[in-house]
Design a protein around this motif. Structure first.
Motif, PDB file in Angstrom:
ATOM      1  N   GLU B  47      17.147 108.691 -41.304  1.00  0.00           N
ATOM      2  CA  GLU B  47      15.849 108.131 -41.689  1.00  0.00           C
ATOM      3  C   GLU B  47      15.104 107.659 -40.440  1.00  0.00           C
ATOM      4  O   GLU B  47      15.706 107.498 -39.376  1.00  0.00           O
ATOM      5  CB  GLU B  47      16.060 106.970 -42.654  1.00  0.00           C
ATOM      6  CG  GLU B  47      16.661 107.414 -43.968  1.00  0.00           C
ATOM      7  CD  GLU B  47      16.912 106.236 -44.907  1.00  0.00           C
ATOM      8  OE1 GLU B  47      16.084 105.323 -44.949  1.00  0.00           O
ATOM      9  OE2 GLU B  47      17.954 106.254 -45.573  1.00  0.00           O
ATOM     10  N   TYR B 207       8.318 115.577 -44.080  1.00  0.00           N
ATOM     11  CA  TYR B 207       9.181 114.377 -44.009  1.00  0.00           C
ATOM     12  C   TYR B 207       9.075 113.815 -42.596  1.00  0.00           C
ATOM     13  O   TYR B 207      10.024 113.924 -41.822  1.00  0.00           O
ATOM     14  CB  TYR B 207      10.637 114.735 -44.304  1.00  0.00           C
ATOM     15  CG  TYR B 207      10.946 115.174 -45.704  1.00  0.00           C
ATOM     16  CD1 TYR B 207      11.426 114.274 -46.650  1.00  0.00           C
ATOM     17  CD2 TYR B 207      10.786 116.498 -46.080  1.00  0.00           C
ATOM     18  CE1 TYR B 207      11.726 114.685 -47.936  1.00  0.00           C
ATOM     19  CE2 TYR B 207      11.076 116.922 -47.370  1.00  0.00           C
ATOM     20  CZ  TYR B 207      11.543 116.015 -48.279  1.00  0.00           C
ATOM     21  OH  TYR B 207      11.844 116.431 -49.553  1.00  0.00           O
ATOM     22  N   TYR B 210      11.870 111.914 -40.441  1.00  0.00           N
ATOM     23  CA  TYR B 210      13.209 112.179 -40.986  1.00  0.00           C
ATOM     24  C   TYR B 210      13.806 113.404 -40.294  1.00  0.00           C
ATOM     25  O   TYR B 210      13.080 114.303 -39.874  1.00  0.00           O
ATOM     26  CB  TYR B 210      13.143 112.451 -42.487  1.00  0.00           C
ATOM     27  CG  TYR B 210      12.760 111.246 -43.304  1.00  0.00           C
ATOM     28  CD1 TYR B 210      13.735 110.367 -43.759  1.00  0.00           C
ATOM     29  CD2 TYR B 210      11.426 110.979 -43.601  1.00  0.00           C
ATOM     30  CE1 TYR B 210      13.384 109.255 -44.498  1.00  0.00           C
ATOM     31  CE2 TYR B 210      11.068 109.873 -44.344  1.00  0.00           C
ATOM     32  CZ  TYR B 210      12.049 109.013 -44.794  1.00  0.00           C
ATOM     33  OH  TYR B 210      11.702 107.914 -45.522  1.00  0.00           O
ATOM     34  N   LYS B 211      15.121 113.396 -40.233  1.00  0.00           N
ATOM     35  CA  LYS B 211      15.804 114.543 -39.646  1.00  0.00           C
ATOM     36  C   LYS B 211      17.098 114.767 -40.430  1.00  0.00           C
ATOM     37  O   LYS B 211      17.722 113.807 -40.882  1.00  0.00           O
ATOM     38  CB  LYS B 211      16.128 114.234 -38.184  1.00  0.00           C
ATOM     39  CG  LYS B 211      16.782 115.370 -37.442  1.00  0.00           C
ATOM     40  CD  LYS B 211      16.730 115.168 -35.942  1.00  0.00           C
ATOM     41  CE  LYS B 211      17.729 114.158 -35.446  1.00  0.00           C
ATOM     42  NZ  LYS B 211      17.866 114.144 -33.990  1.00  0.00           N
TER      43      LYS B 211
END
Lengths: 416, 242
Positions: B47, B207, B210-211
């Motif tokens: 996150e 997103y 995010y990853k």
């Protein structure tokens, strides 16, 4: 000194970076004994419905009812060669303003023999789940009924012997699987399945044909009357699924009570059916809709007759209504239902957060329950759920006469 | 005259020697995964605040389009199993006790990877090669989905020319919008002739911040019966592990 400090900082940062995405797969070697489960703590408050028939039938005399429940679920599996022992146990302690209760049971406890992926033999207490419906399963002939208000709730199985034969092919028909089942019923085992002293035979034939799941299900006459059915499920597009179930029950006996308090039993063949869909929108909202025709249910007037008797000031009529009430008290005892659920994945960029709204409506008397829910699974091995429900309906309607008017529930589940 | 003839011969032979786009894609498929294999992967969702959620997945695949996955961790997801047969996908949750259909664009783990990424089948099963270009020391393949059921309408795949392994894949929607980018890293020898990137990182403009990361811990060739890739077998996938 500064240089040493900077070097240390770099080394620590480097180590952190290197460790950030490492994976030691040796920690996940298969072990002969596996163990897990969860502890669930639930607190709920119900705002009672003093004018409801079931409030009176249950002898309540208060405005609210607070309840705390602790549930421990344990799963264990021991594997040796082609055999495995599978256990799924549950212990529950419940305390509310009126009583304390405790119960322990095995939902499943069985031995499984798997000499080959195409053949499995299971013996013991097993929870088989048949059907494609989300809220209801009219073709689920060998299982305990599902609670449409909590469809993912684990259910207790029956003691049985069952096998699974699977065969795959090239072409339109890709898979054929046959599942025969034997369920013995006696005074000491499976006594709630039906009439004792029978060995009940059932079977399911599964086909995966042209990207469609199809099941044919059957239960022979014995502890329950004979029944057979069919279900299907397929994707029309990658985000749009349709499913359905159809079941025919032979010689179904229905006990009912009329407005004058006369109890009667009728025997006839009945048909139950369900059609449903699941649709995922571009905004990640999942819609589930199902229409259920419950052939074993009561008509609107039959339900209203019973509920008016339960509301009666005549002690004799009230007593008769109380005697027959278990038949009417089961979840969704009416004929025609609509189930509608919308859940939104991760709104407002809050990951692992899923709010949802569920409607269950009795289409005949137009009463309904509405259940908003907030689920958060962002903390590893912890689920948090806040759920409310509102029940609404006219006098002598199904949801209008329930024991509760509203309910609020907070649940925490820790997995280990 | 002899020299001219030799040059002509070479020119004629070149197209035969050079790989065409489909051949490159076929080799990419086989270099990433053998036809029949099992693997252990970790999926990590990161996150923006650095908080991580990790999943461990045992995966079995056979042929071009049959995949089964079993969650080994975290405890909350342990025992969940997923099956993919071409465009069809199912999820089995032990508590629910029966498989239900899921879609390729959903995600059983949350985060940037969707079900199509987690239960990936051969690229040649889902995509046609639309164009092949050269970009420095890499091939650039432009892939077009064969049907509307495929998760991404178009892919741009940069392939290492020597190793014939993907380096970067951009995934596009039919509208032309970039959905996500996959970065293949850390080429590792897993033994048995399998040498492939051990890490796949993905990020997405949808997103932001995010990853998600996928790390292969083990991958090896193993033969499986077709019956393993069926709904009836899905609750028993764990028994395949040795």
């Amino acid at each position: 000194m500064k240089r040493i400090f900077a070097l240390c900082a770099c080394l620590i940062a480097g180590m952190a970076q290197a460790e950030e995405f490492s994976f030691d797969s040796s920690a996940f070697e298969k072990k002969p004994f596996e163990f897990g489960g969860y502890l669930e703590l639930k607190a709920d408050r119900a705002w009672l419905n003093p004018s409801g028939s079931f409030y009176k039938l249950n002898g309540l005399d208060r405005g609210t009812l607070d309840r705390n429940t602790a549930t421990l679920k344990l799963n264990a599996k021991f594997t040796q060669g082609i055999a495995s022992l599978n256990l799924r146990g549950a212990a529950e302690a419940r305390r509310d303003d009126l009583a304390r209760e405790r119960n322990e049971r095995f939902d499943e406890a069985y031995v499984s023999l798997k000499p080959d992926p195409s053949f499995t033999l299971d013996i013991g207490k097993i929870a088989l789940k048949w059907g494609k419906g989300y809220a209801w399963n009219p073709v689920g002939f060998v299982e305990r009924p599902k609670d449409p208000n909590d469809v993912e709730l684990a259910r207790e199985g029956f003691t049985m012997v069952t096998a699974d034969f699977i065969r795959n092919f090239d072409g339109d028909l890709k898979t054929v699987a046959f599942t025969p089942v034997l369920i013995p019923v006696g005074s000491g085992h499976n006594s709630d399945f039906g009439q004792p002293n029978h060995i009940n035979a059932a079977a399911k034939l599964y086909l995966f044909y042209k990207d469609t799941d199809i099941d044919f299900t059957w239960l022979g006459s014995g502890s329950r009357t004979a029944r057979f059915g069919v279900d299907f499920s397929r994707n029309l597009t990658s985000n749009f699924e349709i499913h359905g179930e159809w079941a025919r029950i032979r010689d179904f006996e229905q006990r009912s009570i009329d407005a004058a308090g006369n109890v009667s039993a009728t025997t006839r063949d009945v048909t139950s059916a369900l059609v449903g869909l699941r649709y995922l929108t571009e905004n990640d909202t999942t819609w589930i809709a199902e229409f259920f025709r419950n052939g074993t249910g009561y008509t609107e007037s039959q339900l209203a007759d019973f509920l008016s008797l339960a509301d009666s000031t005549n002690p004799a009529l009230f007593s008769k209504a109380r005697q027959i009430s278990p038949s009417y008290a089961r979840a969704n005892a009416g004929r025609d239902y609509l189930y509608l659920r919308a859940s939104q994945k991760e709104p407002f960029d809050i990951v692992y957060f899923t709010p949802s709204l569920t409607l269950i409506a009795n289409l005949a008397d137009k009463s309904w329950s509405l259940t908003p829910e907030l689920l958060y699974t962002g903390i590893t091995n912890l689920d948090l759920r806040l759920r409310a429900s509102w029940l609404h309906g006219d006098a002598y309607s199904e949801f209008g006469e329930k024991q509760n008017k509203r309910r609020l529930e907070l649940l925490a589940r820790f997995y280990f | 005259m002899k020299k001219v003839f030799a040059w002509l011969l070479c020119l004629c032979a070149l197209p035969a020697l050079a790989l065409d786009g489909l051949e490159i894609l076929k080799k990419v498929d086989r270099n990433l995964e053998p036809e029949s294999s099992e693997s252990l992967r970790k999926l990590i969702n990161v996150e923006p605040n650095g908080q991580k959620k990790e999943f461990v997945l045992y995966t079995v695949r056979k042929g071009r389009d049959q995949v089964v996955g079993l969650f080994l961790a975290p405890e909350s997801d342990k025992g969940r199993a997923t099956l993919r047969q071409g465009d069809n996908m199912w999820l089995y949750i032990p508590e629910v006790g029966k498989p239900m259909r899921i879609t390729s664009m959903q995600s059983v783990t949350g985060g940037v990877f969707n079900n199509a990424d987690i239960l990936r089948i051969d690229y040649t099963a889902e995509y046609n090669v639309e164009a092949l270009a050269e970009d420095r020391d890499q091939h650039l393949l432009t892939l077009k989905a064969k049907t509307g059921e495929v998760a991404y309408d178009k892919l741009k795949m940069w392939v290492d020319r020597k190793a014939l392994l993907p380096v970067t894949i951009e995934c596009y929607a039919a509208s032309g919008m970039l959905i996500k980018t996959l970065h293949f890293k850390d080429v590792k020898d897993f033994g048995g002739g399998i040498r492939r990137p051990a890490t796949i990182e993905t990020d997405s403009p949808l997103y932001k911040g995010y990853k998600s990361v996928m790390i292969y811990g083990q991958i090896k060739k193993r033969e499986f019966q077709d019956e393993v890739f069926t709904l009836n077998y899905l609750p028993r996938v764990g028994d395949l592990r040795k």
